[in-house]
Design a protein around this motif. Sequence first.
Motif, PDB file in Angstrom:
ATOM      1  N   TYR A   1       1.204 -28.255 -15.124  1.00 49.82           N
ATOM      2  CA  TYR A   1       1.389 -29.698 -15.265  1.00 49.82           C
ATOM      3  C   TYR A   1       2.751 -30.104 -14.717  1.00 49.82           C
ATOM      4  N   ILE A   2       2.870 -31.366 -14.394  1.00 54.16           N
ATOM      5  CA  ILE A   2       4.147 -31.901 -13.917  1.00 54.16           C
ATOM      6  C   ILE A   2       4.674 -32.900 -14.941  1.00 54.16           C
TER       7      ILE A   2
ATOM      8  N   TYR B   1       1.339 -34.618 -16.701  1.00 53.15           N
ATOM      9  CA  TYR B   1       0.092 -34.830 -15.966  1.00 53.15           C
ATOM     10  C   TYR B   1      -0.407 -33.487 -15.438  1.00 53.15           C
ATOM     11  N   ASP B   2      -1.699 -33.242 -15.590  1.00 53.59           N
ATOM     12  CA  ASP B   2      -2.281 -31.959 -15.206  1.00 53.59           C
ATOM     13  C   ASP B   2      -2.403 -31.823 -13.697  1.00 53.59           C
ATOM     14  N   ILE B   3      -2.123 -30.605 -13.225  1.00 53.03           N
ATOM     15  CA  ILE B   3      -2.312 -30.264 -11.814  1.00 53.03           C
ATOM     16  C   ILE B   3      -2.916 -28.868 -11.725  1.00 53.03           C
ATOM     17  N   LYS B   4      -3.260 -28.480 -10.529  1.00 55.90           N
ATOM     18  CA  LYS B   4      -3.721 -27.113 -10.266  1.00 55.90           C
ATOM     19  C   LYS B   4      -2.895 -26.529  -9.128  1.00 55.90           C
TER      20      LYS B   4
ATOM     21  N   THR C   1      -4.951 -33.132 -10.723  1.00 54.46           N
ATOM     22  CA  THR C   1      -6.283 -33.131 -11.362  1.00 54.46           C
ATOM     23  C   THR C   1      -6.378 -34.134 -12.505  1.00 54.46           C
ATOM     24  N   ASP C   2      -5.270 -34.695 -12.911  1.00 53.60           N
ATOM     25  CA  ASP C   2      -5.245 -35.620 -14.041  1.00 53.60           C
ATOM     26  C   ASP C   2      -5.750 -36.997 -13.604  1.00 53.60           C
ATOM     27  N   GLU C   3      -6.846 -37.446 -14.204  1.00 49.73           N
ATOM     28  CA  GLU C   3      -7.453 -38.713 -13.824  1.00 49.73           C
ATOM     29  C   GLU C   3      -6.526 -39.900 -14.095  1.00 49.73           C
TER      30      GLU C   3
END
Length: 442
Positions: free
Chosen positions: A347-348, A360-363, A383-385
């Motif tokens: 996440y960032i 916020y989620d990331i990959k 990836t976070d909507e």
Amino acid sequence: MERDYMRQNKCFIFATLKKRVLICLFLIIAIAVILLEVIWVLPSEYNIKIGNEHTLNMKFPLFYSINSDYDHIVEISKLDRLLDNRFSISTNLQLKTINKGSAKLDFRIFGVIPYKSVRVNVVPRFSVVPSGKSIGINLNTDGVLIVGVSEVVDVDGEVHDLADEGNIRIGDLLMAINREDVRNSSHVAEIVQSSKGEELQLTLIREGKKFSTNLVPVESIRDNKYRLGFWIRDRSAGVGTLTFLHLESGKFGALGHAVTDVDTGSVLTVKNGEIVSSKIIDIKKSEKGSPGEIKGIFQRTQKPIGMLKINTNSGLFGKIEIETEKLVSYPQIEIAYQHEIQEGKAYILTTLDDNSIEKYDIKIEKINFQTKPDGKGMIIKITDERLLSKTGGIVQGMSGSPIIQNEKIVGAVTHVFVNDPAKGYAIFIEWMVSELANFDNF
């Protein structure tokens, strides 16, 4: 005669077979090297923290060797005890760190053909406070940057190409005139006008090398002012993200990439500058082919967060100026070195239109192992909507947003993919923290 013929024939057959065997061996070795590169990415360098262990997953028949002089730095053992301690085929080597230092591990295919040397650096643990705060950046250059050149028409109508005469190019740094250091663009203009057309000695820097040239200012027919035939800039300003704070040294790192001139692309040298709090007022969403942008206003009424010291390809760095308690919104955590990072979820921390730091989620989609600093160490995907709905992906101004995985800071966002703004590049955090040693606080 017949015996001689048979003997020659045997020699010919033997030579042909020998040649074919050698060709086959060469092909086997070539295929082995290709397979190694495809099925097993072996970095050329590892940074492993003191007291930590790391396992190399061997995917091919390799011998390894290490000089006994390194025994006090790193200890190597084979996890698969069924095989000989030095020959590995689809097995694991465990590296156990002992003391700070560097060791070299050599690998050979089938124990014969040199494949790769790997440097193992045993390093101390290092912790920082990740931020994600939106900041305004004011940077004043050391000298003035030449951002354009033009011909000058004098009062008699004659055309002069002074930049060409003086071997001056876009991207050069003008440092001094007549051995007097230039302070800014206005100072240069004052010196040129006061020359009254007398020859001036210019001291410049190009690609790190200093040189001098002499030019005679020309009185322009357009406004009767003296000109040198080039355009200059002495400052830059913009919005970015604060990556981390190092509380022990009172230093910070931000952006993850260099501040460059918008026209020339040159990395700007720092004379002085500051980072201040930024209030986000609007976000232009990223779309395919058109990167978005965070728009913010500088909160100049407050004391600067920090003073700029250096601007490098790994980011902006400087000294913290305010009480760190006002900046800390996340606990201090360890940095992760390249071999500790995994493809997968992370996440960032970044600031958007609500002006608060959020996760916020990331990959992490790909890890590009490196031996020298570069801002493209990882490929990441948002990836976070929630973030995608607000920004469309990565936008300008998010550069420097720290990336966290397994509660370690692994890197920072640096670039957006123009044709796929949900994806972008990130820099390894180890390259950013290494810059802290390149300046002091005084």
